[in-house]
Design an enzyme around this catalytic site. Structure first.
Site, short mmCIF file in Angstrom:
data_model
loop_
_atom_site.label_atom_id
_atom_site.label_comp_id
_atom_site.label_asym_id
_atom_site.label_seq_id
_atom_site.Cartn_x
_atom_site.Cartn_y
_atom_site.Cartn_z
N GLU A 215 -3.81 -1.18 4.70
CA GLU A 215 -4.32 -0.70 5.99
C GLU A 215 -4.89 0.72 5.86
OE1 GLU A 215 -4.73 -2.85 8.17
OE2 GLU A 215 -3.29 -4.37 7.52
N THR B 297 1.38 -3.33 2.60
CA THR B 297 0.65 -3.48 3.86
C THR B 297 0.06 -2.13 4.24
OG1 THR B 297 1.98 -5.35 4.57
CG2 THR B 297 0.85 -4.11 6.30
N1 ARG Z 1 -4.32 -6.92 7.71
C1 ARG Z 1 -3.45 -7.85 7.01
C2 ARG Z 1 -2.67 -8.65 8.03
O1 ARG Z 1 -2.42 -8.16 9.11
C3 ARG Z 1 -2.52 -7.12 6.09
C4 ARG Z 1 -2.38 -7.76 4.78
C5 ARG Z 1 -1.45 -6.98 3.91
N2 ARG Z 1 -1.07 -7.75 2.73
C6 ARG Z 1 0.05 -7.51 2.04
N3 ARG Z 1 0.31 -8.18 0.94
N4 ARG Z 1 0.90 -6.62 2.41
O2 ARG Z 1 -2.31 -9.77 7.77
ZN ZN Z 2 -7.12 -5.93 6.13
#
Ligand code: ARG
Ligand code: ZN
Ligand code: CA
Length: 243
Positions: free
Chosen positions: A154, A150
């Protein structure tokens, strides 16, 4: 001086319960993931399919934890309105945001794993917010978001990278070497997963800027590298980080 950008990182932890006050070791595990993923030294970098091996790239930015700030709160959960970034709303103000990457770690409502501010925004709210149970790869990190990706995703936004599907049906991420995706992918798609967009390219579902599970995202592309590094170049919005 050796040309490698090293980004100072401050981690701001907001906690109500003891579990939310994540350990220093869990925080360091996230810094380690960022260093691996941005250097292409992550073990799963080798899993990139041959189709994409010519474009997989190490962005080559390093991250150094310089401080951890902890604050207890009675808030059960936070939203995406930046309240966690301001002491006036119970949060923690960022440390030197012009040349420091601030990460806020807290409980987020609505199933949000994290969110980021793109380059060019207000300094007072600059940085990345991550859900505490999706931060690092030990401690309270919970599958399938327990490999620190994540924050990798980000921080990609913080470096100006867009979602690989361009936030639209067959949209553009403004990067040429990533294929068109019809939409976000979730879970762990089996390879090859074909796009329904023009030319039906095989989608790069293992790219950090998709929405797949942590275990199923493990690469940036050369085009993403160029776009991310431009942010730190002379005249770029984060040039102060390259001093
Ligand atoms: N901006 C995405 C959300 O808030 C983050 C996704 C991150 N994905 C992951 N496999 N860690 O949902
Ligand atoms: Zn994103
Ligand atoms: Ca593309």
């Amino acid at each position: 001086p050796d040309g490698t950008i090293e980004i100072p990182v401050v981690v701001n932890v907001l906690y109500r319960t003891a579990a939310e006050n994540i350990s220093d070791a869990q925080i360091q595990s996230q810094i380690d993931v960022l260093n691996e993923d941005y250097a292409g030294t992550n073990a799963d970098f080798a899993n990139v399919p041959a189709l994409f091996s010519g474009v997989k790239a190490a962005i080559g930015v390093k991250f150094k934890l310089i401080n951890t700030v902890r604050k207890s709160t009675n808030k059960k959960s936070w939203s995406t309105n930046d309240a966690m970034k301001k002491s006036s709303t119970g949060g923690i103000n960022p440390t030197s945001p012009a040349n420091t990457l601030n990460l806020w770690v807290c409980t987020l409502g609505g199933g949000v794993l994290g969110y980021a501010q793109f380059p060019g925004g207000q300094s007072a709210t600059d940085g990345v917010v991550c859900l505490n149970t999706g931060f690092g790869r030990i401690g309270t990190a919970q599958a399938p978001f327990n490999k620190g990706r994540t924050a990798t995703h980000e921080v990609g936004h913080w470096m100006n990278l867009r979602h690989i599907w361009g936030d639209a049906t067959c949209g553009s991420d403004l990067v040429n070497d990533t294929p068109q995706h019809n939409t976000a992918n979730y879970g762990c798609p089996s390879y090859p997963h074909k796009s329904t967009c023009t030319g039906t390219p095989v989608e790069m579902t293992m790219n950090y800027m998709d929405y797949t599970d942590d275990a199923c995202m493990y690469m940036f592309s050369a085009g993403q590298k160029t776009r991310a590094l431009a942010v730190f170049a002379n005249g770029g919005p984060r040039a102060a980080f390259a001093q």
